[in-house]
Design an enzyme around this catalytic site. Sequence first.
Site, PDB file in Angstrom:
ATOM      1  CG  PHE A  51      12.650  -5.459  -7.477  1.00 17.29           C
ATOM      2  CD1 PHE A  51      13.439  -4.950  -6.552  1.00 17.29           C
ATOM      3  CD2 PHE A  51      12.285  -4.979  -8.227  1.00 17.29           C
ATOM      4  CE1 PHE A  51      13.058  -3.617  -5.936  1.00 17.29           C
ATOM      5  CE2 PHE A  51      11.750  -3.540  -7.859  1.00 17.29           C
ATOM      6  CZ  PHE A  51      11.747  -3.776  -6.565  1.00 17.29           C
ATOM      7  CG  ASP A  91       7.630 -10.461 -11.274  1.00 13.05           C
ATOM      8  OD1 ASP A  91       7.916 -10.062 -12.594  1.00 13.05           O
ATOM      9  OD2 ASP A  91       8.334 -10.032 -10.756  1.00 13.05           O
ATOM     10  CE  LYS A 110      10.514  -1.801 -13.897  1.00  5.97           C
ATOM     11  NZ  LYS A 110       9.973  -3.174 -13.172  1.00  5.97           N
TER      12      LYS A 110
HETATM   13  C1  LIG Z   1      10.361  -3.131 -11.562  1.00  2.54           C
HETATM   14  C2  LIG Z   1       9.522  -4.883 -11.189  1.00  2.54           C
HETATM   15  C3  LIG Z   1       8.488  -4.714 -10.202  1.00  2.54           C
HETATM   16  C4  LIG Z   1       8.008  -3.934  -9.463  1.00  2.54           C
HETATM   17  O1  LIG Z   1       7.135  -3.209 -10.017  1.00  2.54           O
HETATM   18  P1  LIG Z   1       6.493  -1.212 -10.097  1.00  2.54           P
HETATM   19  O2  LIG Z   1       5.227  -1.263 -11.016  1.00  2.54           O
HETATM   20  O3  LIG Z   1       7.170  -0.892  -9.592  1.00  2.54           O
HETATM   21  O4  LIG Z   1       5.934  -2.289  -8.410  1.00  2.54           O
HETATM   22  C5  LIG Z   1       8.255  -6.722 -10.031  1.00  2.54           C
HETATM   23  N1  LIG Z   1       9.547  -7.506 -10.452  1.00  2.54           N
HETATM   24  C6  LIG Z   1       9.815  -6.373 -11.673  1.00  2.54           C
HETATM   25  C7  LIG Z   1      10.858  -8.145 -12.135  1.00  2.54           C
HETATM   26  C8  LIG Z   1       9.965  -5.563 -12.186  1.00  2.54           C
HETATM   27  O5  LIG Z   1      11.226  -5.490 -12.619  1.00  2.54           O
END
Ligand SMILES: *Cc1c(COP(=O)(O)O)cnc(C)c1O
Length: 400
Positions: free
Chosen positions: A137, A222, A251
Amino acid sequence: MDKKLLDESKKYLMSTYSSAPIVLRKGRGMKVWSTDGKEYLDFVGGIAVNCLGHCHPRVVIALQKQAQRLIHVSNLYHIEPQIALAKLLVDHSFADKAFFCNSGAEAIEGAIKLARKYAKDHHDPEKYEIISAYGSFHGRTLAALTATGQERLHKGFDPLVPGFSYVPFNDINALQNAITSRTCAILLEPILGEGGIRVPSDDYFMKVRDLCDRNKLLLICDEIQTGIGRTGKLFAYEHFKIEPDIITLAKGLGGGAPIGAILAKETVADSFQPGSHGSTFGGNPLSCAAAVSTVETILEDGFMLESCRRIGLYFKEKLEKLKKDFPSDIIEVRGMGLMLGMELTKAGGPIVEACSKRGFLINCTSGNVLRFTPPLIVVEQEIDRLIDVLEDILERQLYK
Ligand SMILES: *Cc1c(COP(=O)(O)O)cnc(C)c1O
């Protein structure tokens, strides 16, 4: 239940989330309260965002002070807390330079642009493809969504962005076979978050690093969910004995304030020059002040990271015990630090609901994986209370 507010929420907001019927008004530490006065112990932590708990005094004071001094000026000028935050992150990571934005998806978009630009600057204009993992994700904007290896999230939004391919996570042969002369980067979460808290084998990232080096590819980690202490180290790549070329953060970084970041090695970062990329709000004084106070608090004495590892293990052992007691309900317990998942034999939604009725907020991802990402300040007794409730719910099959 606050019926009027819930009705208005349904009436006036696009229904992108199937939110619980709870309106939250106030929070302190591990606790939040709804508008109808019910108290909850929060094991969601704003989805791995509220790493210091709700309204941590240091974050609140940093925000108050900054709000009185300066809220916004744009990146046409230099910004004190932005410089302080960049220095702090660089001093405690592999990276030499930072870029700030407002969210995770935005950090991913920027990282994709940076990787493409770097490949064009240093290698070949035809090198632009990025390989990511099935089940990953990376966000909801178009390129981040395309990078996200989940077909069900792509549905209805094509045509997607060209130049992405996917491989099974934790399968080094599949990754090796997917590399072509057009590949410029590999984009991976150190631990799949939304994809169900999947931890790779110990040597996976060393092998990925090696593949990247041999094929002149950038490794983008990420760390939007895993970063900022969540797994018991400031960054999760540290567990795997490698250094990436780029990481994305968001986050936990602002302790609740919205902020995203790209960190990179100097040679890579140099591909961004004036005009390459930007953000009006990115790196604004308010979010950066919150992030500086958050990261400083986490790093102080190494106390919080140490306790995240210790409490995380305690929590995991308790979940393992539940698994032993309820083998027909629980398949597996996974995760590191305070990023834990418990895979069920059935959908997790009803258990999430049963927990919230009893004053405990937990989350379910991938349909059947209960996800626990509490603030890093959580203590043993709070975990014990949640485990008791989970045990009771499973014992009495209250979720059926
Ligand atoms: C939450 C998340 C995103 C997206 O972040 P947003 O602030 O919601 O755009 C991208 N990569 C990972 C691994 C995430 O957990």
